[in-house]
Design a protein around this motif. Structure first.
Motif, PDB file in Angstrom:
ATOM      1  N   LEU A   1       0.825  -1.210   0.000  1.00 16.11           N
ATOM      2  CA  LEU A   1       0.000   0.000   0.000  1.00 16.11           C
ATOM      3  C   LEU A   1       0.857   1.255   0.000  1.00 16.11           C
ATOM      4  N   ARG A   2       1.934   1.224   0.738  1.00 11.50           N
ATOM      5  CA  ARG A   2       2.841   2.378   0.798  1.00 11.50           C
ATOM      6  C   ARG A   2       3.438   2.653  -0.584  1.00 11.50           C
ATOM      7  N   ARG A   3       3.862   1.588  -1.243  1.00 10.84           N
ATOM      8  CA  ARG A   3       4.428   1.756  -2.585  1.00 10.84           C
ATOM      9  C   ARG A   3       3.356   2.210  -3.571  1.00 10.84           C
ATOM     10  N   PHE A   4       2.171   1.645  -3.449  1.00  7.70           N
ATOM     11  CA  PHE A   4       1.072   2.019  -4.339  1.00  7.70           C
ATOM     12  C   PHE A   4       0.703   3.491  -4.154  1.00  7.70           C
ATOM     13  N   ARG A   5       0.652   3.948  -2.912  1.00  6.65           N
ATOM     14  CA  ARG A   5       0.317   5.355  -2.642  1.00  6.65           C
ATOM     15  C   ARG A   5       1.355   6.291  -3.240  1.00  6.65           C
ATOM     16  N   LYS A   6       2.615   5.924  -3.162  1.00 11.65           N
ATOM     17  CA  LYS A   6       3.687   6.790  -3.654  1.00 11.65           C
ATOM     18  C   LYS A   6       3.819   6.758  -5.175  1.00 11.65           C
ATOM     19  N   GLU A   7       3.631   5.571  -5.769  1.00  6.95           N
ATOM     20  CA  GLU A   7       3.911   5.409  -7.200  1.00  6.95           C
ATOM     21  C   GLU A   7       2.663   5.292  -8.068  1.00  6.95           C
ATOM     22  N   GLY A   8       1.513   5.037  -7.447  1.00  8.58           N
ATOM     23  CA  GLY A   8       0.277   4.943  -8.204  1.00  8.58           C
ATOM     24  C   GLY A   8       0.028   3.603  -8.857  1.00  8.58           C
ATOM     25  N   SER A   9       0.965   2.687  -8.724  1.00  5.83           N
ATOM     26  CA  SER A   9       0.816   1.345  -9.294  1.00  5.83           C
ATOM     27  C   SER A   9       1.815   0.418  -8.629  1.00  5.83           C
ATOM     28  N   LEU A  10       1.705  -0.867  -8.936  1.00  2.00           N
ATOM     29  CA  LEU A  10       2.645  -1.864  -8.431  1.00  2.00           C
ATOM     30  C   LEU A  10       3.330  -2.529  -9.616  1.00  2.00           C
ATOM     31  N   PRO A  11       4.569  -2.983  -9.445  1.00  2.00           N
ATOM     32  CA  PRO A  11       5.270  -3.636 -10.559  1.00  2.00           C
ATOM     33  C   PRO A  11       4.586  -4.938 -10.950  1.00  2.00           C
ATOM     34  N   ARG A  12       4.651  -5.287 -12.227  1.00  2.00           N
ATOM     35  CA  ARG A  12       4.079  -6.533 -12.713  1.00  2.00           C
ATOM     36  C   ARG A  12       5.164  -7.611 -12.690  1.00  2.00           C
ATOM     37  N   LEU A  13       4.847  -8.738 -12.049  1.00  5.49           N
ATOM     38  CA  LEU A  13       5.820  -9.806 -11.851  1.00  5.49           C
ATOM     39  C   LEU A  13       5.390 -11.122 -12.490  1.00  5.49           C
ATOM     40  N   HIS A  14       4.163 -11.512 -12.226  1.00  9.42           N
ATOM     41  CA  HIS A  14       3.566 -12.763 -12.706  1.00  9.42           C
ATOM     42  C   HIS A  14       2.067 -12.563 -12.524  1.00  9.42           C
ATOM     43  N   PRO A  15       1.216 -13.050 -13.438  1.00  6.39           N
ATOM     44  CA  PRO A  15      -0.215 -12.756 -13.308  1.00  6.39           C
ATOM     45  C   PRO A  15      -0.823 -13.142 -11.962  1.00  6.39           C
ATOM     46  N   LEU A  16      -0.389 -14.254 -11.375  1.00  7.47           N
ATOM     47  CA  LEU A  16      -0.946 -14.636 -10.076  1.00  7.47           C
ATOM     48  C   LEU A  16      -0.454 -13.701  -8.980  1.00  7.47           C
ATOM     49  N   ILE A  17       0.826 -13.391  -8.974  1.00 13.20           N
ATOM     50  CA  ILE A  17       1.362 -12.479  -7.966  1.00 13.20           C
ATOM     51  C   ILE A  17       0.741 -11.097  -8.122  1.00 13.20           C
ATOM     52  N   ASP A  18       0.609 -10.642  -9.359  1.00 15.10           N
ATOM     53  CA  ASP A  18       0.011  -9.324  -9.601  1.00 15.10           C
ATOM     54  C   ASP A  18      -1.428  -9.282  -9.083  1.00 15.10           C
ATOM     55  N   LEU A  19      -2.172 -10.357  -9.326  1.00 16.48           N
ATOM     56  CA  LEU A  19      -3.548 -10.428  -8.846  1.00 16.48           C
ATOM     57  C   LEU A  19      -3.599 -10.429  -7.319  1.00 16.48           C
ATOM     58  N   CYS A  20      -2.779 -11.272  -6.684  1.00 13.48           N
ATOM     59  CA  CYS A  20      -2.791 -11.359  -5.221  1.00 13.48           C
ATOM     60  C   CYS A  20      -2.336 -10.063  -4.579  1.00 13.48           C
ATOM     61  N   ASN A  21      -1.378  -9.390  -5.192  1.00 18.07           N
ATOM     62  CA  ASN A  21      -0.945  -8.093  -4.667  1.00 18.07           C
ATOM     63  C   ASN A  21      -2.081  -7.081  -4.747  1.00 18.07           C
ATOM     64  N   ALA A  22      -2.833  -7.126  -5.837  1.00 19.98           N
ATOM     65  CA  ALA A  22      -3.950  -6.196  -5.987  1.00 19.98           C
ATOM     66  C   ALA A  22      -5.045  -6.480  -4.964  1.00 19.98           C
ATOM     67  N   VAL A  23      -5.367  -7.761  -4.761  1.00 17.44           N
ATOM     68  CA  VAL A  23      -6.356  -8.124  -3.748  1.00 17.44           C
ATOM     69  C   VAL A  23      -5.851  -7.716  -2.364  1.00 17.44           C
ATOM     70  N   SER A  24      -4.559  -7.881  -2.127  1.00 16.59           N
ATOM     71  CA  SER A  24      -3.971  -7.531  -0.839  1.00 16.59           C
ATOM     72  C   SER A  24      -4.135  -6.046  -0.531  1.00 16.59           C
ATOM     73  N   ILE A  25      -3.870  -5.175  -1.513  1.00 14.15           N
ATOM     74  CA  ILE A  25      -4.017  -3.735  -1.233  1.00 14.15           C
ATOM     75  C   ILE A  25      -5.487  -3.347  -1.163  1.00 14.15           C
ATOM     76  N   GLY A  26      -6.340  -4.072  -1.887  1.00 12.11           N
ATOM     77  CA  GLY A  26      -7.762  -3.767  -1.808  1.00 12.11           C
ATOM     78  C   GLY A  26      -8.344  -4.074  -0.439  1.00 12.11           C
ATOM     79  N   TYR A  27      -7.863  -5.151   0.167  1.00 12.11           N
ATOM     80  CA  TYR A  27      -8.333  -5.555   1.497  1.00 12.11           C
ATOM     81  C   TYR A  27      -7.413  -5.076   2.617  1.00 12.11           C
ATOM     82  N   ALA A  28      -6.213  -4.610   2.289  1.00  8.67           N
ATOM     83  CA  ALA A  28      -5.191  -4.210   3.272  1.00  8.67           C
ATOM     84  C   ALA A  28      -4.781  -5.385   4.160  1.00  8.67           C
TER      85      ALA A  28
END
Length: 233
Positions: A83-110
């Motif tokens: 969340l800290r990185r997302f707030r500062k940069e506006g996005s998260l790096p893309r690594l793998h579709p599953l990791i990208d999805l889980c990271n997005a769900v993680s910031i959505g739910y905190a």
């Protein structure tokens, strides 16, 4: 194979609500862009009203890190760091579709979410206090030995697949392009954790079903039912 928390963890953190999910058939060619964007919008809306450190989900983990003797602004749980990185940069790096999805769900739910390649795990994963002789492989390829007492994710061979509980995963069992079968773990300790982890697991199941031909198996663990069993390799 199985996933569980030690009795000491349940004793010391009775408010813990862990959710576990197992899925087979993951591939690296899925395109989760629209799904990621939807969860990012939820995170953006929450951050508009409070910083990541003010969210109840993160505050609960900060208190937990303090109880473990860690400075919570030096060692952050994975969802706070994202969340800290997302707030500062506006996005998260893309690594793998599953990791990208889980990271997005993680910031959505905190809520911190860990994803492990099951083929890189021996027999089980247990969240427990380190004995001091376990090995942890960093993403840079260095080997570390978590000190005795640190909360780690450990397998039967004494590998630490995560350090400082929800702070950082190991490079050994990280998802890669060849990963097919995964164990996903989400853990929370805030007041509405039971409801939120149940919602998170349902969301992840729907998202996985929409991206891969998988039939996820999941459960919320409790002191009375602390073990999640899933197929081995």
């Amino acid at each position: 194979m199985f996933f569980q928390h030690s009795s000491d963890i349940w004793r010391d953190f009775p408010e813990l609500v862990p959710g576990a999910l197992y899925a087979e058939g993951i591939t690296a060619d899925a395109v989760p862009g629209a799904r990621i964007a939807a969860h990012a919008e939820r995170a953006t809306a929450r951050l508009a009203g409070a910083s990541e450190g003010e969210l109840p989900e993160v505050q609960a983990w900060r208190r937990t890190f303090t109880r473990m003797g860690l400075k919570p602004t030096q060692y952050r749980c994975a969802s706070e760091a994202l969340l800290r990185r997302f707030r500062k940069e506006g996005s998260l790096p893309r690594l793998h579709p599953l990791i990208d999805l889980c990271n997005a769900v993680s910031i959505g739910y905190a809520i911190p979410i860990a994803v492990f390649d099951v083929s890189r795990i021996t027999s089980y994963v247990e969240v427990r206090h380190a004995a001091g002789d376990e090995t942890y492989l960093t993403f840079g390829g260095e080997t570390e030995h978590p000190p005795a007492g640190e909360v780690i994710f450990a397998d039967a061979e004494g590998r630490a697949h995560a350090r400082r509980w929800t702070n950082r995963q190991s490079g050994h069992s990280a998802v890669r392009d060849t990963t097919a079968n995964v164990l996903i773990v989400a853990e929370a300790l805030h007041d509405t954790a039971a409801r939120d982890v149940e919602s998170l697991l349902a969301t992840l199941t729907d998202e996985l079903n929409g991206l891969w031909p998988v039939t996820p198996k999941s459960a919320i663990l409790t002191p009375a039912a602390p073990r999640f069993e899933f197929p081995g390799q």
